[in-house]
Write a protein that holds these residues in place. Sequence first.
Motif, PDB file in Angstrom:
ATOM      1  N   ASP A  26     -26.705  82.790  25.781  1.00  0.00           N
ATOM      2  CA  ASP A  26     -27.624  82.310  26.809  1.00  0.00           C
ATOM      3  C   ASP A  26     -26.946  82.265  28.176  1.00  0.00           C
ATOM      4  N   ALA A  49     -37.630  79.587  33.820  1.00  0.00           N
ATOM      5  CA  ALA A  49     -36.938  79.588  32.525  1.00  0.00           C
ATOM      6  C   ALA A  49     -36.764  78.164  32.006  1.00  0.00           C
ATOM      7  N   ALA A  52     -40.200  77.060  30.775  1.00  0.00           N
ATOM      8  CA  ALA A  52     -40.511  77.750  29.513  1.00  0.00           C
ATOM      9  C   ALA A  52     -39.672  77.195  28.370  1.00  0.00           C
ATOM     10  N   GLY A  53     -38.413  76.884  28.637  1.00  0.00           N
ATOM     11  CA  GLY A  53     -37.552  76.293  27.610  1.00  0.00           C
ATOM     12  C   GLY A  53     -38.042  74.925  27.186  1.00  0.00           C
ATOM     13  N   LEU A  56     -41.134  75.450  25.054  1.00  0.00           N
ATOM     14  CA  LEU A  56     -40.724  75.971  23.760  1.00  0.00           C
ATOM     15  C   LEU A  56     -40.121  74.872  22.887  1.00  0.00           C
ATOM     16  N   TYR A  60     -41.529  73.546  19.309  1.00  0.00           N
ATOM     17  CA  TYR A  60     -40.679  73.439  18.112  1.00  0.00           C
ATOM     18  C   TYR A  60     -40.744  72.034  17.529  1.00  0.00           C
ATOM     19  N   PRO A 103     -34.469  79.013  20.626  1.00  0.00           N
ATOM     20  CA  PRO A 103     -33.942  80.261  21.201  1.00  0.00           C
ATOM     21  C   PRO A 103     -34.194  80.325  22.704  1.00  0.00           C
ATOM     22  N   GLY A 105     -32.938  82.153  24.888  1.00  0.00           N
ATOM     23  CA  GLY A 105     -33.048  83.520  25.403  1.00  0.00           C
ATOM     24  C   GLY A 105     -34.502  83.938  25.568  1.00  0.00           C
ATOM     25  N   VAL A 106     -35.356  83.468  24.664  1.00  0.00           N
ATOM     26  CA  VAL A 106     -36.798  83.742  24.774  1.00  0.00           C
ATOM     27  C   VAL A 106     -37.355  83.079  26.025  1.00  0.00           C
ATOM     28  N   ALA A 107     -36.935  81.850  26.294  1.00  0.00           N
ATOM     29  CA  ALA A 107     -37.396  81.148  27.492  1.00  0.00           C
ATOM     30  C   ALA A 107     -36.908  81.836  28.763  1.00  0.00           C
ATOM     31  N   ALA A 109     -36.280  85.015  29.062  1.00  0.00           N
ATOM     32  CA  ALA A 109     -37.095  86.231  29.185  1.00  0.00           C
ATOM     33  C   ALA A 109     -38.501  85.909  29.698  1.00  0.00           C
ATOM     34  N   MET A 110     -39.101  84.834  29.182  1.00  0.00           N
ATOM     35  CA  MET A 110     -40.445  84.446  29.636  1.00  0.00           C
ATOM     36  C   MET A 110     -40.444  84.099  31.118  1.00  0.00           C
TER      37      MET A 110
END
Length: 123
Positions: A26, A49, A52-53, A56, A60, A103, A105-107, A109-110
């Motif tokens: 990350d 980010a 988004a994190g 996310l 979760y 994850p 990394g997904v955040a 990217a979003m």
Amino acid sequence: MAQSACWWRVLSSSFFFVIGAMGGGDVKLMASVCAWAGSEQVIAILLAAALAGGLLAIFYMLFRQGVRTTLWNLLELIRFRLTSGLSPHPVLNVREAGAVRVPFGVAIAMGTLFCTGNAIWWR
């Protein structure tokens, strides 16, 4: 200005890596996104980010039905930081085998795709 924002992000990501809150991949992804984005988009991507994190992580927490456990762990992490400084928590960190990991990394990217789409759309 943007170069200092990139350095600030790399240093803050490295800080989260040292205390066991963020993985090394990350940190490298955030550094590369900062280098790719340019001076105009760095702060917006970082904020997107982070949002988004957060979303996310809430997803979760609700999906795993672990609201009570998550809040208890948060209190434990706050207590640990206040008493033990910056050393990683012995159980609640990303290096622990049984830890639930979001994850990020997904955040990242979003947030990057959101800001890139906005920059293209409003050009």
